[in-house]
Design an enzyme around this catalytic site. Structure first.
Site: not given
Ligand code: HC1
Ligand code: SF4
Length: 585
Positions: A278, A303, A362, A365, A370, A519
């Site tokens: 990123e 994310c 998630k 997700e 994709e 998170c």
């Molecule tokens: Fe998250 Fe991530 S930080 S999104 O907030 O980018 O859910 O903990 O696992 O994939 O690393 C959540 C937390 C997590 C992803 C990472």
């Protein structure tokens, strides 16, 4: 200050404090359902009624502001009787299938029944029409269990600004749900799960993934790999009675091994990888802009899947601003089914990848087309923190007594930069720790690597860093002031995206996390989550970062090796194939 008396105890509270909060501040607990800390109250459940001397009727304590000289009684005979009748009426329209409910022994309605010493079912009558909505891959909505407290309405509307859940119909027919009886999957729900964290009963819960994970663990032909998100280690202990903010990284790893997982990896490894990918993507976009080429700035983090769903619904024309990076756990899943599969000689179809996430979105997700490679989903199942705790208990593991374990190599090593992904502002700070050093060859010019204006619970936070004396390859950045913004919770995201949509965003890079605080307070985290608990989890995460010898993603030696041995270079062909995606409306 306002002086009043509660239960014969003189108390003083700041002006504007409600009776409910005045009592709470003075360690007098008033039972409640609809009250939610820090947001406008609606006084719908009336369970928090109290007697105020001089008032003709009982008063909902969450709705009445404390006045000078007020005399309040919170537990009189009249109050107790009123609460009992209210409770019994709610109970008369409740399925009472507690033993098979996901909230059994963790249900506020059940607890209040015990507190009020309800021993009889005095009222039996007509039951309201009910339906179970299983359309969403993340959330199950069971209106039979709903007690109409409207906390979910408050959080979905006032905190998240999504507004999917509302009271539909009237009177006895009132039901909380999307308009026109739409299933959640067809409404604009972000699947963030914030409603599941505040629901006092089992009306809104995450969709169960424990059964498919048990099945995989018991299947002789499956190699079952688990990874844990940055935020789990600071919250899982709460499910076992530990203080919020107790770090349980080592115990969690040992528990996972005892449950039978074949390898325990850390999503944090892929968080470090995300920063590399990123960070380079950001620099490429800024370089294009500086050289007069079209570039979609600000770049926005990608994310948080609840956030992705929100932007798809609300700003579909702005998807190009999203970083093309997959979220870290999807990156790790993609690596397990390619790099690790090849190294360990196991076919991808024989691998079952489980992610433990603080997030309900998630679960959605992992179903996105994709985010698959070679026809295989990167991740096969997502467990929330709450689900993992249930499985650990089911496995007969005495969590508190476990010794500390270590993540497996090579996908288990991470830096402090990865830890802070768990809290709002962490991704941005981690990215800037690396980007600044890549561009200038020097560390961030801040004390202890911390960009403190970006941390904390404010809805929108901003920072600026002026680049001086860059390395030759980044000459175009000399004197450029990088402007960044961070938000958590979808209502802040809406404000920042409206600026983007109007072409008025001053930022180069924006971090968006779908849940307030990031998170650490995701929709799959232990209940309750309030600001005091968020602060403790956050402090634990920064403690984990500060305790690490390596605190910048580009210092992770396994990431360096992964590029040398497999990925070749950031944004290279292999990276694009495995670690990046494009969302299209
Ligand atoms: Fe998250 Fe991530 S930080 S999104 O907030 O980018 O859910 O903990 O696992 O994939 O690393 C959540 C937390 C997590 C992803 C990472
Ligand atoms: Fe609202 Fe989030 Fe619940 Fe969907 S998951 S109904 S967006 S709070």
């Amino acid at each position: 200050m306002v002086n009043l008396t509660i239960n014969r105890k003189p108390v003083a509270v700041p002006e504007g404090t409600t009776i409910f909060e005045a009592a709470r501040q003075n360690n007098i607990l008033i039972p409640h359902f609809c009250y939610l800390e820090g947001v406008h109250q609606i006084g719908s459940c009336r369970i928090c009624v109290v007697e105020v001397e001089g008032a003709k009727t009982l008063q909902a304590s969450c709705m009445v502001t404390a006045q000078e000289g007020m005399v309040v009684h919170t537990h009189t005979e009249k109050v107790r009787k009123a609460r009992q009748i209210l409770y019994e009426l709610m109970l008369s329209d409740h399925p009472r299938d507690c033993l098979s409910c996901g909230r059994n022994q963790n249900c506020e309605f059940q607890k209040l029944g015990e507190l009020l010493q309800i021993s009889d079912l005095r009222f039996e009558g007509e039951r309201s029409h009910t339906a179970v909505d299983t359309s969403s891959p993340s959330i199950v909505r069971d209106t039979a269990k709903c007690i109409l407290c409207r906390r979910c309405v408050t959080i979905c509307n006032q905190i998240q600004g999504v507004g999917v859940l509302n009271a539909q119909k009237r009177g006895f027919k009132t039901v909380i749900g999307p308009a026109a009886d739409l299933p959640l999957n067809s409404a604009d729900c972000a699947f963030c799960g914030q409603c599941t964290t505040v629901c006092p009963v089992g009306a809104l819960q995450e969709k169960d993934s424990t059964q498919p994970v048990w099945r995989a663990l018991f299947a002789p032909d499956k190699r079952v790999i688990i990874q844990t998100a940055p935020a789990i280690r600071a919250a899982l202990g709460e499910e076992f009675g530990l203080e919020p903010g107790t770090l349980v990284t080592g115990k969690m790893i040992t528990a996972l091994r005892e449950m039978g997982f074949d390898a325990v990896f850390d999503t944090n490894f892929a968080a470090d990888l995300t920063i590399i990918e990123e960070g380079h993507e950001l620099l490429a976009r800024i370089s294009d802009a500086c050289h007069g080429k079209p570039a979609e700035l600000p770049m926005v983090t990608s994310c948080s899947p609840g956030w992705i769903k929100y932007i798809e619904h609300r700003f579909p024309q702005k998807l190009g601003h999203l970083s093309t990076c997959k979220s870290p756990h999807m990156m790790l899943g993609a690596l397990v089914k390619s790099f690790y599969a090849a190294r360990s000689g196991v076919a991808p179809q024989d691998l079952f990848v489980v992610s433990v996430m603080p997030c309900t979105a998630k679960k959605f997700e992992i179903t996105r087309p994709e985010l698959a490679n070679d026809g295989y989903p990167n991740v096969d199942a997502v467990l929330t923190t709450r689900e993992l705790a249930k499985m650990i208990k089911d496995a007969g593991i005495d969590f508190e007594k476990l010794a500390d374990g270590q993540f497996d190599d090579p996908l288990g090593l991470s830096t402090g930069a990865a830890d802070i992904f768990a809290t709002s502002g962490g991704v941005m700070e981690a990215a800037l720790r690396t980007v600044h050093e890549v561009v200038t060859g020097r560390e961030l010019p801040f004390d202890g690597l911390r960009i403190t204006p970006l941390s904390g619970l404010s809805s929108i936070k901003t920072a600026e860093i002026t680049i001086t004396d860059p390395l030759e390859a980044y000459d175009f950045l000399n004197g450029v002031t990088l402007k960044v913004a961070v938000t958590s919770g979808l209502s802040g995201a809406r404000k920042l995206m409206e600026q983007v949509a109007q072409g008025e965003s001053p930022y180069h890079f924006i971090e968006v996390m779908g849940c307030p605080g990031g998170c650490i307070s995701g929709g799959g985290q232990p209940r309750p989550t309030n600001n005091a608990i968020r602060q403790k989890r956050m402090a634990a995460i920064y403690q984990e970062d500060e305790g690490k010898e390596l605190r910048k993603s580009h210092q992770n030696p396994f990431i360096t090796r992964l590029y040398q041995e497999y990925l070749e270079k950031p944004l290279g062909h292999k990276s694009h194939e495995l670690l990046h995606t494009h969302y299209t409306a």
